[in-house]
Design a protein around this motif. Structure first.
Motif, mmCIF file in Angstrom:
data_model
loop_
_atom_site.group_PDB
_atom_site.id
_atom_site.type_symbol
_atom_site.label_atom_id
_atom_site.label_comp_id
_atom_site.label_asym_id
_atom_site.label_seq_id
_atom_site.Cartn_x
_atom_site.Cartn_y
_atom_site.Cartn_z
ATOM 1 N N TRP A 71 -54.787 9.623 -25.911
ATOM 2 C CA TRP A 71 -53.403 9.448 -25.488
ATOM 3 C C TRP A 71 -53.184 9.806 -24.013
ATOM 4 O O TRP A 71 -52.435 9.115 -23.314
ATOM 5 N N LEU A 72 -53.809 10.869 -23.529
ATOM 6 C CA LEU A 72 -53.575 11.289 -22.150
ATOM 7 C C LEU A 72 -54.105 10.253 -21.160
ATOM 8 O O LEU A 72 -53.429 9.928 -20.165
ATOM 9 N N HIS B 181 -62.772 6.367 -21.488
ATOM 10 C CA HIS B 181 -64.041 7.071 -21.329
ATOM 11 C C HIS B 181 -64.368 7.304 -19.860
ATOM 12 O O HIS B 181 -65.015 8.287 -19.501
ATOM 13 N N THR B 182 -63.901 6.399 -18.989
ATOM 14 C CA THR B 182 -64.176 6.538 -17.560
ATOM 15 C C THR B 182 -63.477 7.770 -16.985
ATOM 16 O O THR B 182 -64.052 8.507 -16.181
ATOM 17 N N LEU B 183 -62.241 8.003 -17.394
ATOM 18 C CA LEU B 183 -61.514 9.167 -16.899
ATOM 19 C C LEU B 183 -62.127 10.469 -17.402
ATOM 20 O O LEU B 183 -61.945 11.529 -16.782
ATOM 21 N N ALA B 184 -62.847 10.400 -18.519
ATOM 22 C CA ALA B 184 -63.459 11.605 -19.088
ATOM 23 C C ALA B 184 -64.835 11.904 -18.503
ATOM 24 O O ALA B 184 -65.365 12.999 -18.732
ATOM 25 N N MET C 167 -58.436 -2.623 -22.524
ATOM 26 C CA MET C 167 -57.527 -1.937 -21.603
ATOM 27 C C MET C 167 -56.088 -2.392 -21.818
ATOM 28 O O MET C 167 -55.137 -1.640 -21.537
ATOM 29 N N PHE C 168 -55.888 -3.599 -22.341
ATOM 30 C CA PHE C 168 -54.519 -4.088 -22.552
ATOM 31 C C PHE C 168 -53.790 -3.229 -23.581
ATOM 32 O O PHE C 168 -52.663 -2.785 -23.351
ATOM 33 N N TRP C 169 -54.431 -3.002 -24.727
ATOM 34 C CA TRP C 169 -53.732 -2.192 -25.730
ATOM 35 C C TRP C 169 -53.732 -0.711 -25.357
ATOM 36 O O TRP C 169 -52.834 0.038 -25.766
ATOM 37 N N GLN C 170 -54.717 -0.284 -24.542
ATOM 38 C CA GLN C 170 -54.694 1.102 -24.080
ATOM 39 C C GLN C 170 -53.459 1.360 -23.215
ATOM 40 O O GLN C 170 -52.752 2.372 -23.388
ATOM 41 N N ILE C 171 -53.183 0.447 -22.286
ATOM 42 C CA ILE C 171 -52.017 0.617 -21.409
ATOM 43 C C ILE C 171 -50.729 0.495 -22.210
ATOM 44 O O ILE C 171 -49.776 1.268 -22.009
ATOM 45 N N ARG C 172 -50.682 -0.464 -23.121
ATOM 46 C CA ARG C 172 -49.482 -0.620 -23.945
ATOM 47 C C ARG C 172 -49.217 0.644 -24.768
ATOM 48 O O ARG C 172 -48.054 1.038 -24.951
ATOM 49 N N THR C 173 -50.252 1.266 -25.257
ATOM 50 C CA THR C 173 -50.066 2.492 -26.032
ATOM 51 C C THR C 173 -49.520 3.598 -25.151
ATOM 52 O O THR C 173 -48.629 4.361 -25.559
ATOM 53 N N GLY C 174 -50.039 3.706 -23.929
ATOM 54 C CA GLY C 174 -49.494 4.691 -22.992
ATOM 55 C C GLY C 174 -48.027 4.438 -22.701
ATOM 56 O O GLY C 174 -47.216 5.375 -22.628
ATOM 57 N N GLN C 175 -47.653 3.168 -22.542
ATOM 58 C CA GLN C 175 -46.256 2.825 -22.310
ATOM 59 C C GLN C 175 -45.396 3.166 -23.518
ATOM 60 O O GLN C 175 -44.263 3.639 -23.381
ATOM 61 N N TRP C 176 -45.939 2.930 -24.714
ATOM 62 C CA TRP C 176 -45.205 3.252 -25.947
ATOM 63 C C TRP C 176 -44.968 4.756 -26.049
ATOM 64 O O TRP C 176 -43.867 5.211 -26.416
ATOM 65 N N LEU D 136 -58.311 13.346 -23.463
ATOM 66 C CA LEU D 136 -58.640 12.131 -22.709
ATOM 67 C C LEU D 136 -59.404 11.110 -23.531
ATOM 68 O O LEU D 136 -59.154 9.907 -23.443
ATOM 69 N N HIS D 137 -60.355 11.588 -24.354
ATOM 70 C CA HIS D 137 -61.243 10.640 -25.023
ATOM 71 C C HIS D 137 -61.939 11.296 -26.208
ATOM 72 O O HIS D 137 -62.233 12.498 -26.172
#
Length: 495
Positions: A81-82, A147-150, A45-54, A185-186
């Protein structure tokens, strides 16, 4: 009747008219908010959030790796990405509490939707029990990840296909909007596309013989349209290629915990469900149409292959068997002797529960990822020593990205490729000690960040040319000494 008795009766009627699916959704939401720290127990989740911020900061999509020092500049697409942007926005709005709230909302919507759909074929009690069992089975994979959001999208898509095939009709074209959403989403949308073929067979088997040829053509057209819809992403056809890259890792996936098969060495709920299902089918003489039987066996096969597919088995198997079993055993759709709540009343009540639950949790609970997922003290030590090329444990890669240090490897296995990931796992598990030395040499490693209890961390304590500078219950840090390492340094390939 007295005024107080009349009021009490009105309250009773009001509560009894609340649909079961809303009770399930509210219960799951509140339980997950209370246990919200467990949703943060994942390093990816750390790199997932960082990617969203990027993505938000650059108003662009990543097409190459910008994080690691071993694959920097290599082609890479963020197919989720979404979801990453949504998580980044949730974090900006409410810190880790925002991430927990978003995850809990997606999961509660999933099980509320599952209950609602099952209530079309069975009683509210039966539907609620099945939904709760599905929630218990998927609990281990309830994490703040794309995957949870999907999941609610997956349930809605599958239910739409099943409803159409059960009637012997073509699916609604409105379902294509779900595919577009899922594809952004996934990467699991590939599974949604794969479902079309068995659903086509089911639909044809349920249609009248003169209609079957035309119906098959309609389903094929829908499948082609769904394939096009899956490409309505910033990467276009590249989204399909990104999903393919994961599967190309082959047997290597077994080294990653979420891709490993379930462990049946100990009796658990999953084994109990499988055994009870087999027993009930033999006892009651359960029969399924051949296409539905093949579909259920497919879900079972996916689940037995990878533990991450347990949610597919738990969420979609009930949807696949509900209608045939209702017909066989004479089940009826849920109904209430009391007048149901109006649609706007249900929506208002659901919104009220969500706002009050999330607001109360944000005030009462301080959410923070567990220490095992974020070796903060160890990373601060690395920063103080100006570490630049850290050989890290696979599970710490995401947090290094979060902390602004380039990792050796992280959870994006498709980026690193089969041979690289295999070498990293062989080194970290000491299956190949020579490979550890080779990697330290080849990639000019100046420090290591390893799980405290790992064998490789204990080996580093005795490896010449290395010195331990930090150790706690979570992680240990070793740095290369200036002299006497005994390991020749040569330029790393591609850097």
């Amino acid at each position: 009747m007295s005024t107080s008795a009349s009021t009490e009766r009105q309250r009773s009627v009001g509560l009894s008219s609340v649909p079961a699916w809303l009770w399930i959704g509210a219960g799951v939401l509140l339980l997950l908010l209370v246990q919200g720290r467990a949703l943060l127990n994942d390093s990816d989740m750390f790199w997932q959030i960082r990617t969203g911020q990027w993505i938000m900061a650059n108003a662009a999509m990543p097409h190459a790796d910008v994080y690691s020092f071993t694959r920097q500049g290599a082609p890479w697409m963020s197919s989720s990405w979404l979801a990453q942007v949504l998580f980044a926005q949730a974090y900006a709005a409410g810190d880790w509490g925002g991430v927990v709230a978003l995850t809990a909302l997606a999961l509660s919507a999933t099980f509320a939707l599952l209950t609602f759909l099952l209530m079309r074929q069975m009683s509210a009690v039966q539907a609620s029990l099945v939904a709760l069992l599905a929630a218990a089975l998927t609990a281990q994979h309830m994490l703040a990840r794309p995957h949870t959001l999907a999941l609610p999208v997956m349930v809605g898509w599958t239910a739409g296909l099943l409803a159409a095939s059960g009637r012997g009709k073509a699916p609604s074209w409105w379902l294509l909007l779900l595919m577009v959403l899922w594809a952004n989403l996934h990467g699991g949308f590939i599974f949604g596309l794969a479902l079309i073929a068995p659903m086509l067979l089911d639909a044809v088997s349920n249609a009248k013989p003169p209609e079957r040829r035309g119906l098959a053509l309609q389903w094929i057209m829908f499948g082609c349209a769904a394939l096009i819809a899956a490409c309505v992403t910033p990467y276009g056809w590249g989204s399909l290629l990104a999903a393919r890259n994961i599967m190309q890792l082959g047997p290597l996936l077994l080294l990653i915990s979420e891709w490993a098969p379930p462990d049946f060495s100990r009796f658990d709920l999953l084994e109990a469900v499988i055994l009870c299902g087999i027993g009930a089918a033999l006892w009651r003489g359960v029969t399924l149409p051949l296409p539905r039987l093949l579909l259920v066996l497919g879900f079972l096969h996916l689940m037995l292959g990878h533990v991450r597919n347990i949610e597919i088995f738990a969420l979609l198997t009930p949807l696949a068997v509900a209608a045939p079993l209702a017909k066989q055993f004479g089940w009826h759709a849920a109904s209430s002797s009391e007048p149901p709540m109006r649609g706007w009343s249900v929506a208002a009540l659901a919104a009220f529960v969500a706002v009050v639950g999330i607001g109360g949790a944000m005030v009462a609970i301080r959410y923070q990822p567990p220490a095992e997922a974020m070796p903060a003290a160890a990373v601060e030590t690395l920063k103080s020593h100006r570490a630049a090329r850290v050989f890290n444990d696979y599970s710490f890669g995401g947090y290094l990205i979060w902390a602004g240090l380039p990792p050796f490897i992280d959870g994006r296995a498709e980026l690193y490729g089969e041979s690289f990931v295999a070498a990293a796992f062989n080194a970290q598990s000491l299956r190949r000690p020579d490979q550890l030395l080779s990697l330290l040499d080849t990639y000019r490693i100046d420090s290591t960040l390893l799980v405290a209890s790992s064998p490789v961390a204990r080996l580093m304590d005795h490896l010449g040319g290395w010195r331990k500078i930090h150790g706690d219950a979570v992680a240990v840090v070793h740095v290369r000494e200036n002299a006497g390492s005994g390991v020749a340094i040569r330029p790393a390939p591609g850097n």
